[in-house]
Design an enzyme around this catalytic site. Structure first.
Site, PDB file in Angstrom:
ATOM      1  N   GLU A  29       0.878  -1.081  -0.085  1.00 38.69           N
ATOM      2  CA  GLU A  29       0.062  -0.063  -0.158  1.00 38.69           C
ATOM      3  C   GLU A  29       1.008   1.141  -0.024  1.00 38.69           C
ATOM      4  O   GLU A  29       1.560   1.818   1.110  1.00 38.69           O
ATOM      5  CB  GLU A  29      -1.037   0.077   1.261  1.00 38.69           C
ATOM      6  CG  GLU A  29      -1.783  -1.069   1.224  1.00 38.69           C
ATOM      7  CD  GLU A  29      -3.002  -0.877   0.357  1.00 38.69           C
ATOM      8  OE1 GLU A  29      -3.111   0.064  -0.295  1.00 38.69           O
ATOM      9  OE2 GLU A  29      -3.858  -1.683   0.571  1.00 38.69           O
ATOM     10  N   CYS A  47      -2.497   9.435   2.612  1.00 36.01           N
ATOM     11  CA  CYS A  47      -2.319   9.008   1.275  1.00 36.01           C
ATOM     12  C   CYS A  47      -3.356   9.174   0.297  1.00 36.01           C
ATOM     13  O   CYS A  47      -3.035   9.154  -1.021  1.00 36.01           O
ATOM     14  CB  CYS A  47      -2.160   7.323   1.140  1.00 36.01           C
ATOM     15  SG  CYS A  47      -3.440   6.497   1.986  1.00 36.01           S
TER      16      CYS A  47
HETATM   17  P1  NAD Z   1       8.173   4.812   4.823  1.00 40.42           P
HETATM   18  O1  NAD Z   1       8.302   4.184   3.600  1.00 40.42           O
HETATM   19  O2  NAD Z   1       9.229   5.682   4.975  1.00 40.42           O
HETATM   20  O3  NAD Z   1       8.256   3.844   5.969  1.00 40.42           O
HETATM   21  C1  NAD Z   1       7.048   2.925   6.217  1.00 40.42           C
HETATM   22  C2  NAD Z   1       7.592   1.919   7.001  1.00 40.42           C
HETATM   23  O4  NAD Z   1       8.428   1.069   6.340  1.00 40.42           O
HETATM   24  C3  NAD Z   1       8.135   2.365   8.274  1.00 40.42           C
HETATM   25  O5  NAD Z   1       7.725   1.604   9.401  1.00 40.42           O
HETATM   26  C4  NAD Z   1       9.673   2.202   8.023  1.00 40.42           C
HETATM   27  O6  NAD Z   1      10.270   1.783   9.495  1.00 40.42           O
HETATM   28  C5  NAD Z   1       9.727   0.739   7.280  1.00 40.42           C
HETATM   29  N1  NAD Z   1      10.797   0.700   6.741  1.00 40.42           N
HETATM   30  C6  NAD Z   1      11.973   1.730   6.244  1.00 40.42           C
HETATM   31  N2  NAD Z   1      12.820   1.004   5.513  1.00 40.42           N
HETATM   32  C7  NAD Z   1      12.484  -0.329   5.354  1.00 40.42           C
HETATM   33  C8  NAD Z   1      13.307  -1.324   4.922  1.00 40.42           C
HETATM   34  N3  NAD Z   1      14.203  -1.200   4.201  1.00 40.42           N
HETATM   35  N4  NAD Z   1      12.717  -2.596   4.960  1.00 40.42           N
HETATM   36  C9  NAD Z   1      11.426  -2.757   5.607  1.00 40.42           C
HETATM   37  N5  NAD Z   1      10.922  -1.703   6.205  1.00 40.42           N
HETATM   38  C10 NAD Z   1      11.519  -0.411   6.168  1.00 40.42           C
HETATM   39  O7  NAD Z   1       6.884   5.497   4.808  1.00 40.42           O
HETATM   40  P2  NAD Z   1       6.485   6.935   5.801  1.00 40.42           P
HETATM   41  O8  NAD Z   1       7.206   7.936   5.669  1.00 40.42           O
HETATM   42  O9  NAD Z   1       6.205   6.285   7.219  1.00 40.42           O
HETATM   43  O10 NAD Z   1       4.872   6.710   5.464  1.00 40.42           O
HETATM   44  C11 NAD Z   1       4.440   7.923   4.155  1.00 40.42           C
HETATM   45  C12 NAD Z   1       4.176   6.956   3.184  1.00 40.42           C
HETATM   46  O11 NAD Z   1       3.388   5.975   3.162  1.00 40.42           O
HETATM   47  C13 NAD Z   1       3.635   7.984   2.094  1.00 40.42           C
HETATM   48  O12 NAD Z   1       4.431   7.865   0.863  1.00 40.42           O
HETATM   49  C14 NAD Z   1       1.980   7.802   1.902  1.00 40.42           C
HETATM   50  O13 NAD Z   1       1.549   8.186   0.955  1.00 40.42           O
HETATM   51  C15 NAD Z   1       2.269   6.066   2.289  1.00 40.42           C
HETATM   52  N6  NAD Z   1       0.975   5.760   2.625  1.00 40.42           N
HETATM   53  C16 NAD Z   1       0.430   4.969   1.953  1.00 40.42           C
HETATM   54  C17 NAD Z   1      -0.796   4.461   2.396  1.00 40.42           C
HETATM   55  C18 NAD Z   1      -1.726   3.438   1.681  1.00 40.42           C
HETATM   56  O14 NAD Z   1      -2.707   2.899   2.022  1.00 40.42           O
HETATM   57  N7  NAD Z   1      -1.605   3.245   0.205  1.00 40.42           N
HETATM   58  C19 NAD Z   1      -1.410   4.741   3.540  1.00 40.42           C
HETATM   59  C20 NAD Z   1      -0.570   5.544   4.392  1.00 40.42           C
HETATM   60  C21 NAD Z   1       0.426   6.060   3.959  1.00 40.42           C
END
Ligand code: NAD
Length: 526
Positions: free
Chosen positions: A244, A278
């Site tokens: 997502e 999002c």
């Molecule tokens: P992010 O990608 O920075 O982090 C998301 C999660 O991934 C965090 O828990 C982080 O610690 C973890 N992570 C980071 N590196 C990783 C790795 N190498 N392996 C595994 N896990 C890892 O995103 P964010 O800043 O926390 O959230 C914002 C983003 O999320 C925006 O782009 C937003 O659009 C998206 N988002 C999407 C939805 C959806 O339903 N489509 C919902 C909410 C947020």
């Protein structure tokens, strides 16, 4: 303290802080790779017992969780306000209420969803068999979640995984670990075995360790950049994933729309959760006949928005999560202005409120080449551009690498629904935005770079199970026609059978029936 320093670089401790004030809420130890491994192994051990537990008992845990959440909503909402910075009203509505409803969905639908489903056969040759579909849990579902909906995203996925018989290991965002732990606390208080819902505290490496551990499926929510890294790591072990990811949702205001309504909708869609949703309105296309009127209405309404620390009930727009996010928003706004956009409101940090506040911003005359139209901004900005025809609006809406959701604003429902069919997105709302996330039945997920798979609703539950097909032959004493003992005669008989079923004319079918007549009496079977 600026919240950018929330996480001490390279340290094994996470400092959770309030993005509005910088107040330190907690310092938590990060899980090591071996902690993550151990958690998954504990979950693996506990899961078969949970899978064997009747669905009604699993539902009973969800019901108790729902009661506890409802009773303790103020405590949960307050924590969401303090750790994620969102306004109190939004913590209650877009997090607590959404999860009360999502729990209700699971409670009401789990029995039907998990019931064995008969699968009738169309093929005449298979009529002596009965088939059915079973929906079985994967085992241990790893969930990696972001900070922007720290409760509702983690909880929807956790509840769906649990009710279908899985164990969960959750890695919440490093910016909102306390809310992940709060979800766990409520589930354990509802009577869940602690090994069935464990929380891994940590940054990216803890998420990577979770993918490396022996989980059976991963539900990841986050940015496209991390999503790609996650997909690569998962592909190396063929781990099934739901992704997502980000969005750049367009809002299309048609010439028959109500400007008063559409402008209020645009404001809420762009500035709710300070634009860190999002499903936020990230691009707004307005028919030229309404364009200036719409901009004026938006501008007047933005001036009335109350920005501040989310703890107060009157606040409508809170801080951004951290300074990096503020810088991205500011860069996008500056780039747009540099390339000719008109800045009608905002466009600056609100340092008097704190280091993470950015003024709700209205940009007019944005163009497709600007960063604000191409990249996810994830902040309180409403970029607007005019269009002349419906076809042009659709072309603009689809001109994006993202495809999470979109909205069409019109007084003509049919026209809106006809446009919805032409927009490439996981969801299209007519005359509203974002609220689809609060509909327990509605699937959530995107196309293109916005992700793979769905959460929420029955399609979300379907991601939590593996389908098993069970087939029973009703004539066990009868050797099957297609078994060994081949030969020219058998080939002719099978040709006749194919004609019987699929030939164009009735005459050919009849001849086929005669040719295949001896099939069941084959004497040379092995
Ligand atoms: P992010 O990608 O920075 O982090 C998301 C999660 O991934 C965090 O828990 C982080 O610690 C973890 N992570 C980071 N590196 C990783 C790795 N190498 N392996 C595994 N896990 C890892 O995103 P964010 O800043 O926390 O959230 C914002 C983003 O999320 C925006 O782009 C937003 O659009 C998206 N988002 C999407 C939805 C959806 O339903 N489509 C919902 C909410 C947020």
């Amino acid at each position: 303290m600026p919240t950018e320093t929330k996480i001490a670089a390279g340290s094994s401790t996470i400092v959770s802080a309030n993005p509005a004030t910088g107040e330190v809420l907690a310092a938590l130890a990060c899980a090591s790779p071996s902690d993550v491994q151990d958690a998954v192994l504990r979950a693996k051990q506990a899961q078969p017992g949970w899978e064997a537990t009747p669905v009604s008992q699993r539902i009973a845990v969800l019901r108790r969780f729902q009661w506890l959440l409802s009773e303790q909503r103020d405590r949960v909402a307050d924590l969401i306000c303090r750790e994620a910075g969102k306004p109190a009203v939004e913590a209650l509505t877009t997090e607590v209420l959404v999860i009360l409803d999502a729990t209700e969905f699971c409670i009401r639908n789990a029995h039907d969803f998990l019931r064995e489903e008969p699968l009738p056969h169309g093929n005449l040759a298979m009529k002596t068999k009965r088939g059915k579909l079973l929906r079985e849990p994967f085992g241990v579902i790893g969930i990696i979640s972001p900070w922007n909906y720290p409760f509702s995203i983690a909880a929807t996925e956790t509840l769906g995984a649990l009710v279908t018989g899985n164990a969960v290991v959750l890695k919440p965002s490093e910016f909102t670990p306390l809310i992940g732990l709060e979800l766990q606390r409520l589930l354990l208080a509802a009577g869940l075995n602690p090994n069935l819902m464990q929380v891994i505290v940590g940054e990216g490496p803890a998420g990577a360790a979770l993918i490396d551990a022996p989980i059976d499926k991963l539900i990841f929510t986050g940015s496209v950049a991390t999503g790609k890294r996650v997909a690569e790591a998962a592909a190396r072990k063929l781990l099934p994933v739901v992704l997502e990811l980000g969005g750049k949702d367009p809002m299309i205001v048609l010439d028959d729309a109500d400007v008063e309504i559409a402008s209020s909708g645009a404001l809420w869609g762009a500035f709710m959760n300070a634009g860190q949703t999002c499903l936020s309105v990230e691009r707004c296309y307005v028919h030229r006949s309404l364009y200036e009127k719409f901009l004026e209405a938006c501008s007047n309404k933005i001036a009335r928005l109350r920005v501040g620390n989310g703890i107060g009930s009157e606040v409508e727009v809170g801080p951004l999560i951290h300074d990096r996010q503020v810088r991205t928003v500011d860069e996008h706004v500056r780039d747009a202005v540099l390339h000719g956009a008109r800045l009608l409101q905002g466009g600056k940090r609100l340092t008097e409120l704190g280091s993470n506040f950015y003024a709700p911003t209205l940009l007019a005359d944005v163009t497709p080449d600007m960063r604000i139209i191409q990249e996810e901004t994830f902040g309180p900005v409403l970029p607007v551009a005019p269009f002349d025809t419906d076809e042009e609006a659709i072309q603009l809406a689809n001109d994006s690498d993202f495809g999470l959701a979109a909205s069409v604003w019109t007084s003509n429902r049919r026209r809106g629904e006809a446009m919805a069919k032409q927009i490439k997105a996981g969801t299209v709302m007519i005359n509203d935005v974002i609220s689809c996330f609060g509909i327990g039945e509605a699937p959530h997920g995107g196309v293109k770079l916005s992700g793979i798979g769905r959460t929420h609703g029955k399609m979300g539950l379907a991601e939590m199970v593996q389908v098993k097909y069970v087939d029973t032959d009703l004539l066990p004493g009868m050797p099957k026609v297609w078994w060994f003992g081949y030969g020219e005669k058998f080939r002719q008989q099978m040709n006749g059978f194919i004609d019987l079923l699929f030939a164009r004319s009735w005459g050919q079918k009849l001849k086929g029936a005669l040719r295949s007549a001896g099939l069941l009496r084959r004497s040379n079977r092995i």
